[in-house]
Write a protein that holds these residues in place. Sequence first.
Motif, PDB file in Angstrom:
ATOM      1  N   GLY A   1      48.558  41.259  43.911  1.00  0.00           N
ATOM      2  CA  GLY A   1      48.221  41.420  42.503  1.00  0.00           C
ATOM      3  C   GLY A   1      48.272  40.157  41.671  1.00  0.00           C
ATOM      4  O   GLY A   1      48.040  40.202  40.456  1.00  0.00           O
ATOM      5  N   ILE A   2      48.577  39.008  42.289  1.00  0.00           N
ATOM      6  CA  ILE A   2      48.716  37.762  41.533  1.00  0.00           C
ATOM      7  C   ILE A   2      47.346  37.163  41.248  1.00  0.00           C
ATOM      8  O   ILE A   2      46.527  36.997  42.152  1.00  0.00           O
ATOM      9  CB  ILE A   2      49.591  36.751  42.300  1.00  0.00           C
ATOM     10  CG1 ILE A   2      50.951  37.366  42.644  1.00  0.00           C
ATOM     11  CG2 ILE A   2      49.768  35.473  41.486  1.00  0.00           C
ATOM     12  CD1 ILE A   2      51.738  37.876  41.466  1.00  0.00           C
ATOM     13  N   ASP A   3      47.107  36.818  39.998  1.00  0.00           N
ATOM     14  CA  ASP A   3      45.843  36.212  39.581  1.00  0.00           C
ATOM     15  C   ASP A   3      45.699  34.829  40.229  1.00  0.00           C
ATOM     16  O   ASP A   3      46.647  34.037  40.207  1.00  0.00           O
ATOM     17  CB  ASP A   3      45.850  36.068  38.053  1.00  0.00           C
ATOM     18  CG  ASP A   3      44.494  35.684  37.485  1.00  0.00           C
ATOM     19  OD1 ASP A   3      43.837  34.804  38.061  1.00  0.00           O
ATOM     20  OD2 ASP A   3      44.107  36.258  36.454  1.00  0.00           O
ATOM     21  N   PRO A   4      44.532  34.512  40.800  1.00  0.00           N
ATOM     22  CA  PRO A   4      44.322  33.181  41.389  1.00  0.00           C
ATOM     23  C   PRO A   4      44.584  32.029  40.413  1.00  0.00           C
ATOM     24  O   PRO A   4      44.994  30.943  40.829  1.00  0.00           O
ATOM     25  CB  PRO A   4      42.848  33.217  41.819  1.00  0.00           C
ATOM     26  CG  PRO A   4      42.577  34.666  42.073  1.00  0.00           C
ATOM     27  CD  PRO A   4      43.383  35.415  41.043  1.00  0.00           C
ATOM     28  N   LYS A   5      44.361  32.270  39.111  1.00  0.00           N
ATOM     29  CA  LYS A   5      44.657  31.231  38.122  1.00  0.00           C
ATOM     30  C   LYS A   5      46.158  30.945  38.066  1.00  0.00           C
ATOM     31  O   LYS A   5      46.577  29.804  37.827  1.00  0.00           O
ATOM     32  CB  LYS A   5      44.147  31.646  36.744  1.00  0.00           C
ATOM     33  CG  LYS A   5      42.636  31.662  36.614  1.00  0.00           C
ATOM     34  CD  LYS A   5      42.198  31.917  35.189  1.00  0.00           C
ATOM     35  CE  LYS A   5      42.603  33.297  34.700  1.00  0.00           C
ATOM     36  NZ  LYS A   5      42.108  33.577  33.327  1.00  0.00           N
TER      37      LYS A   5
END
Length: 319
Positions: free
Chosen positions: A142-146
């Motif tokens: 669930g971690i945003d690539p940004k």
Amino acid sequence: MAYVKVSGVDLDVNIAEELSEYDWIRPRWTADKLLAASPFRYDKTPSFFVSLEGEYAGGWKDSGAYDADFESGNLVKLLAFLRSETYEETVAYLHGKYGLIDFSDHYRVPLPQLKRERKRIVLPDEELTQFAQRHTYLFSRGIDPKVEAFFNTRFSPVSQSVVVPWRHFDGQLANLKFRKIQGKAFWYRRHSHPIRELVFGLDKVYRHNLKEVAVCEAEIDAMSWYTCGVPAIAVGGTAVSKTQLDLIRKSPIETIILAKDNDKAGAKMERAIKDGVRGCVRIKEVGIPPDYKDANEALEAGVSLKDLILGRQYPTSVI
């Protein structure tokens, strides 16, 4: 109590007491052994055991281990994992707690602990270039690539692990955490700066002059909050050190959003943070829904962490 050799010294360690500090899945305690599900894997069967007494006291074995590195080991390796710290820090902890001098059969006193100023260890940032840019593991959690790019996480094809940089408050590289993409096993780079003297994400606090942040145990939980637009820091475990509390008190942080894990260890961290920053930093308590162990589990289930903090708007321009 049982004698365990720690860095060449026999220490009389209360192994059962040390291990009872942690939540085990399906534990069965006997006089000389702990049987439970493996802490290194997503396991629900008692396939892991630790010897509590005898010649092999402190030794453990995981019959379903994914790789040889976590198939068996000694007490220091196990406690380093459970305490979320480096191997060297666990050695120092055990020597500090159980290192005793025998003057007679009835008179034992702790070894004197000499207070020394620890040398600051800085790693070259170029060390990160040996690892691949990124892996899909954190995105699958669930971690945003940004957010991954913001923290410059990497991937080690050799050990099949995500590499998470830990930095000093001024941004200099201090340590690396390696987290297996299969199972739950992790470790830190040997001979690096102690995790107990660092706060994950504190360099971002200074760089962006952040006044309000969530504080949690693990880096992936801090990244989960960031994914929802809430700045966060992590202490790496539940045994919050005086140095970490000093770093938080001296930082620009004015308000802490306390987001503990829903387990016994999380309650321990909560007490340490409250006692350590009381009077210096304002504390807001946020409850992770009880169906989930931590912020990342809640994020994966679609819970909006930001919505848990009523009436508070957070900037998304930090990243």
